[in-house]
Design a protein around this motif. Sequence first.
Motif, PDB file in Angstrom:
ATOM      1  N   CYS A 110     -12.461  14.045  -8.623  1.00 49.33           N
ATOM      2  CA  CYS A 110     -13.140  12.792  -8.568  1.00 49.33           C
ATOM      3  C   CYS A 110     -14.755  12.923  -8.446  1.00 49.33           C
ATOM      4  CB  CYS A 110     -12.686  11.786  -7.509  1.00 49.33           C
ATOM      5  SG  CYS A 110     -13.530  10.243  -7.380  1.00 49.33           S
ATOM      6  N   VAL A 131     -16.795  10.563  -8.048  1.00 49.05           N
ATOM      7  CA  VAL A 131     -17.355   9.639  -7.189  1.00 49.05           C
ATOM      8  C   VAL A 131     -17.326  10.070  -5.876  1.00 49.05           C
ATOM      9  CG1 VAL A 131     -16.995   7.247  -6.220  1.00 49.05           C
ATOM     10  CG2 VAL A 131     -16.482   7.535  -8.541  1.00 49.05           C
ATOM     11  N   CYS A 132     -15.801  10.596  -5.446  1.00 40.34           N
ATOM     12  CA  CYS A 132     -15.870  11.040  -3.721  1.00 40.34           C
ATOM     13  C   CYS A 132     -16.155  12.387  -3.803  1.00 40.34           C
ATOM     14  CB  CYS A 132     -14.859  10.488  -3.357  1.00 40.34           C
ATOM     15  SG  CYS A 132     -13.218  11.068  -4.022  1.00 40.34           S
ATOM     16  N   GLY A 177     -11.167  11.371  -1.924  1.00 43.93           N
ATOM     17  CA  GLY A 177     -10.388  10.194  -1.932  1.00 43.93           C
ATOM     18  C   GLY A 177     -11.125   8.923  -1.860  1.00 43.93           C
ATOM     19  N   CYS A 178     -11.052   8.152  -2.739  1.00 39.74           N
ATOM     20  CA  CYS A 178     -11.907   6.838  -2.657  1.00 39.74           C
ATOM     21  C   CYS A 178     -11.118   5.899  -3.729  1.00 39.74           C
ATOM     22  CB  CYS A 178     -13.255   7.194  -3.320  1.00 39.74           C
ATOM     23  SG  CYS A 178     -13.376   7.409  -5.000  1.00 39.74           S
ATOM     24  N   CYS A 236     -10.469   6.895  -7.416  1.00 39.98           N
ATOM     25  CA  CYS A 236      -9.548   7.800  -7.782  1.00 39.98           C
ATOM     26  C   CYS A 236      -8.071   7.526  -7.254  1.00 39.98           C
ATOM     27  CB  CYS A 236     -10.183   9.010  -7.514  1.00 39.98           C
ATOM     28  SG  CYS A 236     -10.453   9.620  -5.717  1.00 39.98           S
TER      29      CYS A 236
HETATM   30 ZN   LIG Z   1     -12.464   9.639  -5.557  1.00 40.15          ZN
END
Ligand SMILES: [Zn+2]
Lengths: 346, 832
Positions: free
Chosen positions: A269, A271-272, A276-277, A280
């Motif tokens: 991901c 973003v993270c 985990g965020c 995703c």
């Molecule tokens: Zn994420």
Amino acid sequence: MDLAGLTRDLEALRDEVVSAVAGTQEVSALAALEVDVLGKKGRLGVVLRGIGGLPTDDRPRVGAVANAVRVAVEEVFQARGVELRAKELEARFRAETVDVTTPGRPIRRGSLHPIVETAGRIAEIFSQFGFVVHEGPEVEDDLTNFQMLNIPPDHPARDLWDTLYVDIDGKLLRTHTSPGQIRVMHASTPPIRALLPGRCFRYEAIDASHASEFFQVEGLMIDEGTTLGDLRGLLDQFAQAMFGQGKRTRFRPGYYPFTEPSVAFDVECVVCGGSGCPACSRSGWMTILGAGMVHPVVLQYGGLDPERYQGFAFGMGVERIANLRHSVGDLRLYMENDLRFLEQFR
Amino acid sequence: MRVPLSWLREYVDIQLTPEQLAERLTLLGMEVKGVERWGAEWRNVVVGELLTVEPHPRADRLHLTTVSIGSGEPLQIVCGAHNIAPGQRVPVALPGAVLPGDRRIERTEKMGIASAGMLCSGDELRITSDGEGILILPADMPLGAALVDLLGDVVLDVDVKPNRGDALSMLGLAREVAAVTGAPVRWPEIDVIESGRPVGERLTVTVRDPDLCARFVGRWVSGVRIAPSPDQVQMRLLAAGMRPVSNVVDASNYVMLEMGKPIHTFDAAAIHDGRIVVRRAVAGERIETLDHVERHLADDTLLIADPRGPLAIAGIMGGAGSEIGDATTEVIVESAVFDPISIRRTGQRYALRSEASLRFEKGQELRLARIGADRTAQLVAAWAGGAVAPGRVDTNPEEPREARVAFRPSRVNRLLGTALSTAEQRDLLRLVGVATEEAVPASTTIVIAAGTRPLSVPAGTTETLLAVVPTWRRDILIEADIAEEVARVRGYELVPAMLPRTPTPAWRPDPLELRDAVRATLAGAGLTEVVTLALVSPRHGEVFGWSSADIAARGETAAEGSPITVTNPLSSEHAILRQGLVGSLADVVSANLRHGLQDMAIFEIGKGYGRSGEQAIEWWRAGLALTGAGDPAAWNRPARPVDLDDAKGLAEMLCRSLGLEPSWTALADEGVLHPGRAARLAGRDALGALCLAGRVGELHPRLLEAWELRTDRLVVAELSVAGLSGGALPGVRSTPPPRFQASERDLAIVVAREIPAAVVEAAIRSAGGELLRTVTLFDIYQGAPLSAGERSLAYRLVYSAGDRTPTEQEVEAAVAAVTASIAAVVGGRIRS
Ligand SMILES: [Zn+2]
């Protein structure tokens, strides 16, 4: 005229010129004065013309005096000239001084659309691996869009592609770039490395993650020994090139009727970074494309012998890649063409 | 598919955490889209035991109870339900509890008596559909324990791919879990206790159309009592996303979710004479389906019927007339296998698609028809009482044995890029229930492809195995399917990442090259690229359709034909494929004007589409649109409004960037454009070929109004550019700069006003002679002393030669020739 008189005249001229020069305020006045004194018909010349009337013996002495006067006068002009030019420049600078903190003259800046740019970037990356771009029609045959891709009529997998049909018998708006696989196979002979970018259509209500028109890039590589391992290696390279070195990737089973085995390809991901965020779904992974080994039925429809040739195909949504590249969370932004959004992509 | 883990665990042991399991299943190809905590909403709901249940002193309908929750003083709680008695264990929502739907429980007073919380029904907790009575919990549930720890569950949302219908069930997914963990799969014990009259004496089933119904297994259960299902059954169904209905209906749904076999149950009383006929509908037949909709049946619809008429649309939906109701006592269980394509078409025809039809569409194994019938009969008897009639009615008891799929371990490795031994491959296949047998290659055929283009080859001398494919794996048909199973069970992660070592294909020109060059040029000139929808409204086509004839650049497809219409559009706003870009650009301008922007310069490179007979035609165009300020305002400068010259300048620049010489003519009869400000551009290469063609003009004021464009002027262009559809950028041919001095002459030419500048310029050029290099218009004058019908065009002519400076006489002669030509061709004179 005698020697003393001439000497006196010269010295008087010198004194007068020195004070006149000191009194000039402009470079142009100084230049005029210089011509008046030192020019061909200048006053110094007039005085010196009197030398001719002197006795020969006196001439060198007057010559020396005259020379001294000339040198002195020239020096005065020179010095005053430097002074005045400096002053004038200074005055000009004072007059021409602007507020340099104001904005400059606006020049219109263009920008390139992130979807076209991203598709171009994808093509550029794969071109480094010998892939060449092909294009196919958007109004496709049902035959090429589905049947030759091992999706016969009434196949349950047709649910994966909600299709827009048109008023020409047997035609539809292509639901993916995959029919290009068939077209490339017909147009070339192995080894094949082809990239197929283009617009696709689906019967899909529009929201943040669905669009009725979108862009895909399809890839196809076929030869005698092209393997699933080659696919994985190539996709890893692509992920590094597109999202940065060191990005982890994940290779897992997927399903498409036109590939066997089929693959889903994830990257860590963006973003993270994998922890985990919401972006995703807390999995730490983002699926960026589907792929697989070209199905033997498809190879045959492409005119190739599946016992001899094998290879892989992959397909990715350009919007998805652009989302990850540019932190875009809503597909609609691409086609809404709000210039305040687009002008960021300079 | 929603998979409650507590249910899945009934069939396979799972030591992994839900997240680990989700990841392992995903890596196996059973993608887990979500992990939901079922019951996470029950905050502060605990197990209590009813100590006393008394009538409420002031309200007949209420009870006053005391409840122990294990610790502390018993609680006094007022309750309206009637199914409670001392000694029962019940869910107690304590003050401060929050129930599903964000319902907050507080200490209250009901009819003057304080209530320290609430006893909950299954519906209030959303775990059963019973809203009447309090949920009675098993007596062994520990007092005071949080309900979520006892009844809470984890539900996986598994995306089962269309080829894996066998995995659309708890048992199917248990098999996948087993492939990951190696744990054995436990089938439920199906033990049907039979009594009474055999089914054969009560029920006959005739399949008239065996092509659409491969097997029909019927069972009969007598003397049932319709009631809600056991709480645990309701909980499982709800967690799996199905609404509990009644014990009999729930039994059929339970079996479908448990083993993937859709089952239908009929009230036997509604079936005439116990005679079921499976047949296609005849024209004019009608049925009222369970959803109480009267449906006219098409004649290829498969029906379950009795001698009097239709009972159900096979595999899709039952009929209201034979529905299980409260009064039902006799139940017929239908466990059939229908043709997937017929089910799919029928579901689409009636817009009825259900969990059952979804499973039929993916194909069913014949074996399950028998097992599902038995299982359903067993569960109906267990949950609704009654006696299962001995025997089954079975239209096709033959159950095919496992299919054999031949494969070469060497070819598996060649596809995967691995070097797995035969033994390793056999071990991996065993994990998904695929046994392997050795084959004699010389007498074995390898199925390379199946379906619409089958292909088989002899194995020859290559080592070959036969995979014994379990009956439920209808997706394993060819050698490549075996390769996928091997890779999948081993883990795709273990496929080696290599780089292709095969020959590189020959070079091929890049069809994006010219398009990218045009984009770069326009963006460099300050335009923003847009990408708009190809599907537009029919009105769009009417308003923005060009009325002048299209001219395409060399090698490009001409715009022609009528619009292509989408037969199933999402909306009328997107019902036809556009034939030009100007309307789309106008829409972008319009939307941005509404956002408050005023100055815009945009372009798009996109396609137009048309149909000619049964042919679809697609052509590429570059479109641009300008409005507002051409030069934006600054603090020290006013804005300069955009005009036609801006667009013309851009078009000319585009021409020159492609090595083309632009020329303009007036464009008459173009309804989309301002009649006095519409031009046609022709860009020609050195050989005179038309390599760029198009229209440039101001949008007609009537269109501005019709399209509600809130701007004074919109300047647009649509250009066909040679190579836009996939050509390469033309090369640049250079000449050295002139080394000899050039001569300039200025000529002011007086001509009639209606004579276009381009005509005058052409006259100059045609008579210019070989020394004439450039002709530049630098002034236009009209007014005194010229007459009213005249204007003066001032040109600068530059003469030069490659090897010398032209002499005065040469230049004078050349100018004289121009002067003569002007007089002769355009009737002009030189103004001195
Ligand atoms: Zn994420």
